[in-house]
Design a protein around this motif. Structure first.
Motif, PDB file in Angstrom:
ATOM      1  N   GLN A 160     -25.447  18.793 -13.078  1.00  0.00           N
ATOM      2  CA  GLN A 160     -23.575  18.427 -13.157  1.00  0.00           C
ATOM      3  C   GLN A 160     -23.350  19.668 -12.056  1.00  0.00           C
ATOM      4  O   GLN A 160     -23.709  20.619 -11.129  1.00  0.00           O
ATOM      5  CB  GLN A 160     -23.300  18.709 -14.820  1.00  0.00           C
ATOM      6  CG  GLN A 160     -24.275  18.053 -15.327  1.00  0.00           C
ATOM      7  CD  GLN A 160     -23.896  18.310 -16.876  1.00  0.00           C
ATOM      8  OE1 GLN A 160     -23.961  19.420 -17.270  1.00  0.00           O
ATOM      9  NE2 GLN A 160     -23.657  17.209 -17.859  1.00  0.00           N
ATOM     10  N   TYR A 161     -22.015  19.972 -12.455  1.00  0.00           N
ATOM     11  CA  TYR A 161     -20.977  20.685 -11.198  1.00  0.00           C
ATOM     12  C   TYR A 161     -21.541  21.284 -11.209  1.00  0.00           C
ATOM     13  O   TYR A 161     -21.780  22.419  -9.957  1.00  0.00           O
ATOM     14  CB  TYR A 161     -19.269  20.238 -11.503  1.00  0.00           C
ATOM     15  CG  TYR A 161     -18.902  21.400 -10.519  1.00  0.00           C
ATOM     16  CD1 TYR A 161     -18.846  20.715  -9.625  1.00  0.00           C
ATOM     17  CD2 TYR A 161     -18.143  22.604 -11.063  1.00  0.00           C
ATOM     18  CE1 TYR A 161     -17.631  21.441  -8.734  1.00  0.00           C
ATOM     19  CE2 TYR A 161     -17.207  23.148 -10.249  1.00  0.00           C
ATOM     20  CZ  TYR A 161     -17.195  22.676  -9.132  1.00  0.00           C
ATOM     21  OH  TYR A 161     -15.994  23.274  -8.394  1.00  0.00           O
ATOM     22  N   LEU A 162     -22.455  22.577 -12.201  1.00  0.00           N
ATOM     23  CA  LEU A 162     -22.355  23.417 -12.167  1.00  0.00           C
ATOM     24  C   LEU A 162     -23.698  23.865 -11.377  1.00  0.00           C
ATOM     25  O   LEU A 162     -23.615  25.449 -11.545  1.00  0.00           O
ATOM     26  CB  LEU A 162     -23.076  24.767 -13.891  1.00  0.00           C
ATOM     27  CG  LEU A 162     -24.051  25.640 -14.234  1.00  0.00           C
ATOM     28  CD1 LEU A 162     -22.209  26.574 -13.178  1.00  0.00           C
ATOM     29  CD2 LEU A 162     -23.311  25.634 -15.856  1.00  0.00           C
ATOM     30  N   SER A 163     -24.490  23.257 -11.399  1.00  0.00           N
ATOM     31  CA  SER A 163     -26.047  23.086 -10.893  1.00  0.00           C
ATOM     32  C   SER A 163     -25.461  23.508  -9.105  1.00  0.00           C
ATOM     33  O   SER A 163     -26.106  23.807  -8.009  1.00  0.00           O
ATOM     34  CB  SER A 163     -26.938  22.262 -11.105  1.00  0.00           C
ATOM     35  OG  SER A 163     -26.967  21.328 -11.972  1.00  0.00           O
ATOM     36  N   ILE A 164     -24.635  22.640  -8.562  1.00  0.00           N
ATOM     37  CA  ILE A 164     -24.060  22.388  -7.350  1.00  0.00           C
ATOM     38  C   ILE A 164     -23.897  23.624  -6.945  1.00  0.00           C
ATOM     39  O   ILE A 164     -23.405  24.525  -6.228  1.00  0.00           O
ATOM     40  CB  ILE A 164     -22.677  21.423  -7.012  1.00  0.00           C
ATOM     41  CG1 ILE A 164     -23.114  19.935  -6.722  1.00  0.00           C
ATOM     42  CG2 ILE A 164     -22.908  21.922  -5.595  1.00  0.00           C
ATOM     43  CD1 ILE A 164     -22.382  18.856  -7.170  1.00  0.00           C
ATOM     44  N   ASN A 165     -22.350  24.661  -7.809  1.00  0.00           N
ATOM     45  CA  ASN A 165     -22.448  26.118  -8.038  1.00  0.00           C
ATOM     46  C   ASN A 165     -23.274  27.363  -7.911  1.00  0.00           C
ATOM     47  O   ASN A 165     -23.035  27.781  -6.600  1.00  0.00           O
ATOM     48  CB  ASN A 165     -21.362  26.600  -8.747  1.00  0.00           C
ATOM     49  CG  ASN A 165     -20.389  25.616  -8.802  1.00  0.00           C
ATOM     50  OD1 ASN A 165     -19.382  25.328 -10.883  1.00  0.00           O
ATOM     51  ND2 ASN A 165     -19.745  25.122  -8.145  1.00  0.00           N
ATOM     52  N   LEU A 166     -24.031  26.441  -8.991  1.00  0.00           N
ATOM     53  CA  LEU A 166     -25.513  27.394  -8.204  1.00  0.00           C
ATOM     54  C   LEU A 166     -26.185  27.553  -7.346  1.00  0.00           C
ATOM     55  O   LEU A 166     -26.730  28.543  -6.682  1.00  0.00           O
ATOM     56  CB  LEU A 166     -26.736  27.261  -9.514  1.00  0.00           C
ATOM     57  CG  LEU A 166     -26.194  27.519 -11.316  1.00  0.00           C
ATOM     58  CD1 LEU A 166     -26.958  27.497 -12.380  1.00  0.00           C
ATOM     59  CD2 LEU A 166     -26.554  29.436 -11.129  1.00  0.00           C
ATOM     60  N   GLY A 167     -26.237  26.364  -7.063  1.00  0.00           N
ATOM     61  CA  GLY A 167     -27.384  25.875  -5.288  1.00  0.00           C
ATOM     62  C   GLY A 167     -26.629  26.685  -4.286  1.00  0.00           C
ATOM     63  O   GLY A 167     -27.572  27.366  -3.217  1.00  0.00           O
ATOM     64  N   PHE A 168     -25.347  26.659  -4.211  1.00  0.00           N
ATOM     65  CA  PHE A 168     -24.244  27.069  -3.149  1.00  0.00           C
ATOM     66  C   PHE A 168     -24.957  28.873  -3.665  1.00  0.00           C
ATOM     67  O   PHE A 168     -24.577  29.111  -2.578  1.00  0.00           O
ATOM     68  CB  PHE A 168     -23.532  26.942  -3.009  1.00  0.00           C
ATOM     69  CG  PHE A 168     -23.235  26.010  -2.252  1.00  0.00           C
ATOM     70  CD1 PHE A 168     -22.529  25.869  -1.320  1.00  0.00           C
ATOM     71  CD2 PHE A 168     -22.311  24.451  -3.091  1.00  0.00           C
ATOM     72  CE1 PHE A 168     -22.755  24.930   0.006  1.00  0.00           C
ATOM     73  CE2 PHE A 168     -22.617  23.479  -1.684  1.00  0.00           C
ATOM     74  CZ  PHE A 168     -23.091  23.333  -1.210  1.00  0.00           C
TER      75      PHE A 168
END
Length: 303
Positions: free
Chosen positions: A49-57
């Motif tokens: 989800q969106y948090l996954s993108i935050n964690l990826g960056f």
């Protein structure tokens, strides 16, 4: 034989080494960041989800810093380099070289992510998700995997303010992490906290336009999408949005730098008392009291 071959490949010019380190550091950042975006979007949030993108960056920043900080100081961002040049902690002559190789690293990372998720000879998740159409806007747009675009409600000038504030917050955090006269942070924790600063900006300021904060992070992948088939719409979408993630982060970085310097760093005493120095030497050894541009082989975090 391998050792002899590697010795022949060794580059002695320090500027070239720094530029290569910046390129690789940004490559790692974008590989993990845009890779996480590709996984979330093409799976329609079944695999994140969106948090996954935050964690990826955030983790991309962390490992990008680990990769390059011992050579170049791990700027990973032309806006950070600009700010450090304005403070006299990086020579101005390095700015265009750093910026070029930072953009190059982002471009190459975007191409790698596309290789993983798009193409008939490889994985074709992007093709399946978009119905075979490479679009910039709409319900199945995929250009946002690589670069940032504004929300429908956001004006161009609203986006400028968004990026100025977000990048100013980033520089406040980065300068504080490097300011040993403020709070001593063990060297190995600094990349983790740099990633955490990107994470908190993403979860608090990301919905307006994707929190680019970094001209290289946005422009390199945008050029790739233009070449790879998304076409001119990558520069036309959002009312000609493309220049905002380039200009506004530079303004925000200078603003954040000015605020931190005026409110915190300029007020540090020039010399600590003898008792304080003795205490520090007994507990942790000698601590450098000023954040300066790293010398060759000496790791330091600049952003």
């Amino acid at each position: 034989m391998m050792e002899r071959l590697l010795r022949k490949c060794r580059i002695k010019n320090m500027l070239v080494r720094e530029c290569m380190a910046e390129c690789l550091g940004v490559y790692v950042l974008i590989l993990f960041g845009c890779g996480s975006a590709a996984q979330v979007i093409t799976s329609q949030e079944r695999n994140g989800q969106y948090l996954s993108i935050n964690l990826g960056f955030a983790l991309g920043v962390t490992f990008g810093v680990f990769v390059s900080r011992g050579v170049s100081g791990a700027h990973l961002n032309p806006a950070v380099t600009l700010s450090l040049c304005s403070l006299g902690r990086c020579r101005w002559i390095k700015l265009p070289f750093y910026a070029f190789f930072q953009v190059l690293g982002a471009f190459l990372a975007a191409a790698t992510v596309a290789l993983q998720y798009y193409g008939e000879l490889f994985a074709d998740a992007i093709q399946m998700y978009s119905g075979g159409q490479l679009t910039v806007t709409g319900p199945t747009s995929t250009a946002g995997i690589f670069s940032t675009y504004p929300a429908d409600y956001l004006s161009v000038w609203g986006g400028v303010i968004d990026q100025v504030i977000g990048t100013a917050a980033l520089l406040l955090c980065i300068l504080a992490l490097g300011d040993q006269s403020n709070t001593f942070i063990p060297d190995h924790f600094q990349p983790l906290l740099a990633g955490a600063s990107v994470l908190v900006i993403g979860v608090s300021m990301g919905s307006n336009s994707g929190y680019a904060l970094n001209p290289a992070r946005d422009f390199g992948p945008r050029v790739f999408t233009y070449i790879a088939g998304w076409g001119e719409d990558v520069f036309r979408a959002g009312g000609g949005w493309w220049w905002v993630p380039i200009v506004a982060p530079c303004i925000g970085a200078l603003l954040g730098t000015l605020v931190y310097e005026l409110l915190v760093e300029v007020h540090h005493p020039s010399q600590m008392s003898d008792d304080q120095n003795l205490c520090l030497e007994d507990s942790a050894g000698k601590i450098t009291l000023e954040v300066e541009e790293p010398e060759s082989g000496k790791p330091a975090l600049n952003g």
